[in-house]
Design a protein around this motif. Structure first.
Motif, PDB file in Angstrom:
ATOM      1  N   PRO A  26     -46.084 -33.835   0.280  1.00 39.63           N
ATOM      2  CA  PRO A  26     -47.571 -33.860   0.021  1.00 39.63           C
ATOM      3  C   PRO A  26     -47.976 -35.141  -0.701  1.00 39.63           C
ATOM      4  O   PRO A  26     -49.095 -35.015  -1.162  1.00 39.63           O
ATOM      5  N   ILE A  27     -47.251 -36.055  -0.899  1.00 43.64           N
ATOM      6  CA  ILE A  27     -47.440 -37.423  -1.620  1.00 43.64           C
ATOM      7  C   ILE A  27     -47.637 -38.369  -0.732  1.00 43.64           C
ATOM      8  O   ILE A  27     -48.961 -39.193  -0.710  1.00 43.64           O
ATOM      9  N   GLU A  28     -46.747 -38.592   0.215  1.00 45.53           N
ATOM     10  CA  GLU A  28     -46.885 -39.852   1.091  1.00 45.53           C
ATOM     11  C   GLU A  28     -46.822 -39.587   2.452  1.00 45.53           C
ATOM     12  O   GLU A  28     -47.411 -40.520   3.288  1.00 45.53           O
ATOM     13  N   GLY A  29     -46.647 -38.331   2.755  1.00 50.34           N
ATOM     14  CA  GLY A  29     -46.582 -37.933   4.259  1.00 50.34           C
ATOM     15  C   GLY A  29     -47.791 -37.456   4.697  1.00 50.34           C
ATOM     16  O   GLY A  29     -48.886 -37.558   4.379  1.00 50.34           O
ATOM     17  N   ARG A  30     -47.506 -36.928   5.974  1.00 48.19           N
ATOM     18  CA  ARG A  30     -48.577 -36.157   6.676  1.00 48.19           C
ATOM     19  C   ARG A  30     -48.788 -34.835   6.344  1.00 48.19           C
ATOM     20  O   ARG A  30     -49.953 -34.199   6.504  1.00 48.19           O
ATOM     21  N   SER A  53     -34.706 -36.060  -3.894  1.00 47.11           N
ATOM     22  CA  SER A  53     -35.389 -36.391  -5.134  1.00 47.11           C
ATOM     23  C   SER A  53     -35.855 -37.977  -4.949  1.00 47.11           C
ATOM     24  O   SER A  53     -37.251 -37.962  -5.444  1.00 47.11           O
ATOM     25  N   TRP A  54     -35.222 -38.820  -4.595  1.00 44.48           N
ATOM     26  CA  TRP A  54     -35.307 -40.313  -4.631  1.00 44.48           C
ATOM     27  C   TRP A  54     -36.453 -40.473  -3.755  1.00 44.48           C
ATOM     28  O   TRP A  54     -36.824 -41.588  -3.762  1.00 44.48           O
ATOM     29  N   HIS A  55     -36.837 -39.844  -2.761  1.00 43.12           N
ATOM     30  CA  HIS A  55     -37.758 -39.984  -1.712  1.00 43.12           C
ATOM     31  C   HIS A  55     -39.069 -39.494  -2.264  1.00 43.12           C
ATOM     32  O   HIS A  55     -40.189 -40.005  -1.453  1.00 43.12           O
ATOM     33  N   PRO A 240     -44.113 -41.655   6.508  1.00 44.15           N
ATOM     34  CA  PRO A 240     -44.979 -42.526   7.395  1.00 44.15           C
ATOM     35  C   PRO A 240     -44.430 -43.889   7.790  1.00 44.15           C
ATOM     36  O   PRO A 240     -44.885 -44.474   8.841  1.00 44.15           O
ATOM     37  N   GLU A 241     -43.326 -44.656   7.359  1.00 43.08           N
ATOM     38  CA  GLU A 241     -42.708 -45.691   7.861  1.00 43.08           C
ATOM     39  C   GLU A 241     -41.645 -45.406   8.870  1.00 43.08           C
ATOM     40  O   GLU A 241     -41.218 -46.041   9.724  1.00 43.08           O
ATOM     41  N   ARG A 242     -41.511 -43.989   9.160  1.00 38.54           N
ATOM     42  CA  ARG A 242     -40.743 -43.413  10.288  1.00 38.54           C
ATOM     43  C   ARG A 242     -41.167 -42.424  11.139  1.00 38.54           C
ATOM     44  O   ARG A 242     -40.796 -41.223  11.253  1.00 38.54           O
ATOM     45  N   PRO A 243     -42.297 -42.683  11.868  1.00 43.96           N
ATOM     46  CA  PRO A 243     -43.224 -41.283  12.564  1.00 43.96           C
ATOM     47  C   PRO A 243     -42.312 -40.753  13.401  1.00 43.96           C
ATOM     48  O   PRO A 243     -41.490 -41.526  14.129  1.00 43.96           O
ATOM     49  N   GLY A 244     -42.217 -39.341  13.494  1.00 47.19           N
ATOM     50  CA  GLY A 244     -41.549 -38.686  14.689  1.00 47.19           C
ATOM     51  C   GLY A 244     -40.153 -38.597  14.136  1.00 47.19           C
ATOM     52  O   GLY A 244     -39.304 -38.064  15.092  1.00 47.19           O
ATOM     53  N   ALA A 245     -39.330 -39.080  13.017  1.00 42.22           N
ATOM     54  CA  ALA A 245     -38.173 -39.022  12.667  1.00 42.22           C
ATOM     55  C   ALA A 245     -37.870 -37.882  11.834  1.00 42.22           C
ATOM     56  O   ALA A 245     -38.593 -37.391  11.285  1.00 42.22           O
ATOM     57  N   VAL A 246     -36.858 -37.134  11.973  1.00 41.25           N
ATOM     58  CA  VAL A 246     -35.545 -37.397  13.062  1.00 41.25           C
ATOM     59  C   VAL A 246     -36.225 -36.972  14.743  1.00 41.25           C
ATOM     60  O   VAL A 246     -36.139 -37.708  15.473  1.00 41.25           O
TER      61      VAL A 246
END
Length: 290
Positions: A26-30, A53-55, A240-246
């Motif tokens: 909810p902070i940086e993602g979709r 947690s570090w993410h 957002p730096e790895r869209p669609g991962a995994v």
């Protein structure tokens, strides 16, 4: 083993579709945009795992950081439930990679173990009090020292002990293997039935825990043929730096459509209705409104 596509008596609108392991940020993602993608192709239910947690903030070293990460995940699951035709449940815990983060920062493996076990205590409290469905633990899937390995196994066994006390599932993040019966034996020794141990990111073959099969066609074919309880997941990480991962959030519903086209109606019901009820005690049919 494939049946002709015409043999299916079901379409995706006839069944719940559960992704057993998805991260939302909810902070940086979709966040709910990813949930809307999941719903757009037939998805109905989610198990939402807290990101490491570090993410989200930083490597957790105290209870306040664990609590903040868990509260963010509970809120994300609640927001997802507003979008889903079914609902989402939070699964909270401590990523086994945290031990490496802490050791790199100068903690001993024993001190890191204690921090991680304290985090699991908090996660179990959220299960006991109601917001969370299950807890997550495990051990590194990469090479570590003997001391870190022993400390990681102690963390995992603590998770089994807690889950046995509060009556919930432990989702496991471990090394890849087709035989983890030793782990389910440890769980039993701590008072947790093997059926309440779920291997996240499993292949189609696995002895010991319940399989949460990564939604790739070749692994799903193996799981269908095995005729055993299994779940399906993407391990979508919402980065957002790895869209669609995994795998992207649309993958599980698309695989369900493919399974139905191949006449594997019973396997779809097993993965999305019977196994969730048997393992987690959740009713994906009664919670579905579409």
């Amino acid at each position: 083993m494939r049946s002709p596509p015409s043999l299916s008596n079901m379409n995706i609108d006839d069944t719940p579709v559960l992704d057993n392991h998805m991260h939302l940020d909810p902070i940086e993602g979709r966040n709910t945009d990813a949930v809307e993608d999941f719903v757009s192709v037939g998805g109905t239910h989610l198990l939402v795992l807290n990101k490491p947690s570090w993410h989200l903030r930083e490597a957790a070293t105290d209870e306040a950081i664990f609590e903040e990460v868990f509260e963010l995940t509970i809120d994300a699951a609640a927001d997802a439930s507003e979008v889903l035709p079914g609902r989402a449940w939070p699964v909270l815990g401590v990523h086994p990679g945290l031990i490496s983060q802490l050791v790199e920062e100068g903690y001993t493996p024993a001190a890191a173990r204690d921090i991680m076990q304290a985090g699991l205590d908090i996660a179990a409290g959220y299960v006991a009090d109601g917001p969370a469905l299950a807890i997550k633990s495990g051990r590194p899937h990469y090479d570590v020292s003997d001391e870190v390995w022993a400390a990681s196994n102690a963390v995992m066994r603590h998770a089994f002990d807690l889950a046995g006390e509060v009556g919930c599932v432990v989702q496991l993040h471990t090394e890849g293997s087709e035989d983890l019966t030793e782990i389910t034996e440890w769980a039993q020794a701590e008072g947790l039935p093997p059926e309440q141990v779920v291997k996240h990111y499993s292949g189609g073959r696995l002895e010991g825990p319940i399989k949460s099969v990564i939604a790739e066609k070749d692994e799903l074919e193996i799981a269908v043929e095995a005729d055993e309880p299994f779940l399906m997941e993407t391990d979508f990480i919402d980065d957002p730096e790895r869209p669609g991962a995994v795998l992207g959030p649309k993958t599980v519903p698309r695989r369900v459509r493919w399974m139905l086209e191949n006449g594997w109606d019973d396997a779809v019901r097993r993965a999305h209705v019977e196994t969730p009820a048997r393992v987690y005690g959740i009713d994906t049919e009664a919670t579905l409104d579409r």
